[in-house]
Design a protein around this motif. Sequence first.
Motif, PDB file in Angstrom:
ATOM      1  N   ILE A 177       0.832  -1.200   0.000  1.00 33.61           N
ATOM      2  CA  ILE A 177       0.000   0.000   0.000  1.00 33.61           C
ATOM      3  C   ILE A 177       0.871   1.256   0.000  1.00 33.61           C
ATOM      4  CG2 ILE A 177      -1.623   1.369   1.386  1.00 33.61           C
ATOM      5  CD1 ILE A 177      -2.918  -1.284   2.233  1.00 33.61           C
ATOM      6  N   ASP A 178       1.921   1.262   0.818  1.00 35.80           N
ATOM      7  CA  ASP A 178       2.835   2.414   0.870  1.00 35.80           C
ATOM      8  C   ASP A 178       3.542   2.611  -0.467  1.00 35.80           C
ATOM      9  OD1 ASP A 178       2.215   3.031   3.485  1.00 35.80           O
ATOM     10  OD2 ASP A 178       3.891   1.911   4.339  1.00 35.80           O
ATOM     11  N   ARG A 179       3.981   1.501  -1.067  1.00 37.13           N
ATOM     12  CA  ARG A 179       4.701   1.601  -2.345  1.00 37.13           C
ATOM     13  C   ARG A 179       3.788   2.154  -3.440  1.00 37.13           C
ATOM     14  NH1 ARG A 179       4.437  -1.314  -6.676  1.00 37.13           N
ATOM     15  NH2 ARG A 179       3.459  -3.105  -5.658  1.00 37.13           N
ATOM     16  N   VAL A 180       2.571   1.632  -3.526  1.00 36.76           N
ATOM     17  CA  VAL A 180       1.643   2.096  -4.557  1.00 36.76           C
ATOM     18  C   VAL A 180       1.328   3.581  -4.363  1.00 36.76           C
ATOM     19  CG1 VAL A 180      -0.713   1.867  -5.454  1.00 36.76           C
ATOM     20  CG2 VAL A 180       0.642  -0.178  -4.983  1.00 36.76           C
ATOM     21  N   TYR A 181       1.124   3.982  -3.116  1.00 37.10           N
ATOM     22  CA  TYR A 181       0.842   5.397  -2.831  1.00 37.10           C
ATOM     23  C   TYR A 181       1.986   6.284  -3.338  1.00 37.10           C
ATOM     24  CZ  TYR A 181       0.556   9.734  -0.161  1.00 37.10           C
ATOM     25  OH  TYR A 181       0.533  11.057   0.195  1.00 37.10           O
ATOM     26  N   LYS A 182       3.219   5.896  -3.040  1.00 33.43           N
ATOM     27  CA  LYS A 182       4.372   6.692  -3.447  1.00 33.43           C
ATOM     28  C   LYS A 182       4.495   6.757  -4.968  1.00 33.43           C
ATOM     29  CE  LYS A 182       7.033   5.807   0.770  1.00 33.43           C
ATOM     30  NZ  LYS A 182       8.200   5.092   1.353  1.00 33.43           N
ATOM     31  N   GLU A 183       4.235   5.634  -5.644  1.00 39.32           N
ATOM     32  CA  GLU A 183       4.349   5.613  -7.103  1.00 39.32           C
ATOM     33  C   GLU A 183       3.251   6.439  -7.757  1.00 39.32           C
ATOM     34  OE1 GLU A 183       4.835   1.743  -8.793  1.00 39.32           O
ATOM     35  OE2 GLU A 183       6.384   1.157  -7.361  1.00 39.32           O
ATOM     36  N   VAL A 184       2.026   6.349  -7.239  1.00 35.46           N
ATOM     37  CA  VAL A 184       0.935   7.153  -7.784  1.00 35.46           C
ATOM     38  C   VAL A 184       1.211   8.633  -7.560  1.00 35.46           C
ATOM     39  CG1 VAL A 184      -1.509   7.747  -7.526  1.00 35.46           C
ATOM     40  CG2 VAL A 184      -0.817   5.352  -7.617  1.00 35.46           C
ATOM     41  N   LYS A 185       1.776   8.961  -6.398  1.00 35.34           N
ATOM     42  CA  LYS A 185       2.113  10.351  -6.106  1.00 35.34           C
ATOM     43  C   LYS A 185       3.154  10.874  -7.099  1.00 35.34           C
ATOM     44  CE  LYS A 185       2.878  13.358  -2.119  1.00 35.34           C
ATOM     45  NZ  LYS A 185       3.145  13.392  -0.669  1.00 35.34           N
ATOM     46  N   GLU A 186       4.078  10.016  -7.501  1.00 35.66           N
ATOM     47  CA  GLU A 186       5.080  10.407  -8.498  1.00 35.66           C
ATOM     48  C   GLU A 186       4.419  10.703  -9.842  1.00 35.66           C
ATOM     49  OE1 GLU A 186       7.998   7.349  -8.673  1.00 35.66           O
ATOM     50  OE2 GLU A 186       8.875   7.826  -6.733  1.00 35.66           O
ATOM     51  N   TYR A 187       3.461   9.871 -10.238  1.00 37.43           N
ATOM     52  CA  TYR A 187       2.747  10.108 -11.490  1.00 37.43           C
ATOM     53  C   TYR A 187       1.930  11.394 -11.404  1.00 37.43           C
ATOM     54  CZ  TYR A 187       4.001   5.641 -13.564  1.00 37.43           C
ATOM     55  OH  TYR A 187       4.696   4.601 -14.112  1.00 37.43           O
TER      56      TYR A 187
END
Length: 210
Positions: free
Chosen positions: A160-170
């Motif tokens: 969940i943390d990883r996906v949040y960070k990646e979506v935030k980058e996009y």
Amino acid sequence: MKKLLFMVSAAILIGGAPSAQAQFVVTDPANLASGILNSANEIIQTSSTVSNVVKNFKEVEKVYKQGKEYYDKLQAINNLVKDARKVQQTVLLVGDVSQMYVQNFGKMINDPNFSAQELAAIANGYSVLLEESTELLKELKQIVNSSSLSLNDKERMDIIDRVYKEVKEYHSLVRYYTNKNISVSILRAKKQNNTKRVLDLYGTPSQKYW
């Protein structure tokens, strides 16, 4: 990610309960997340199936408006535990990407500093970024709704943390992409001594969403 950045650069015109499963604890917000995801997917599909840029955007705008109620309702939810809030924020970031696309590209269509070919390239760039964001959201949805015992609590939260960070980058990349294209229009307007018209259309960064 490097491949995606290259694709986007090419389009830029330069010169549950409080458990470790992090499920929502409010009335069926999973449907809201599904609504945002479905709306984003429809925008992507519409972007790739309509050849005329203006007609294409009208369809994209229609899909966005139909799905915006899910975004607004999810944004209004406050009684979430910390882990569930991270999931909510991730979903809302994807909604923001759709919003930046629709709000800003709608103005670009009325910007005389872009040609039809350039507008098509810009729309494609937005669509690619939105598609990548929705793929991450699909992964998140599977993790949150999964009843599988294959993941322990820490593994689930790490994802969940990883996906949040990646979506935030996009999300940041879409904002950069928007700013970059608008800056091209401003530079072209300066050469024509017509900067005011562009600023009236988009506003300054402090005034507008971009």
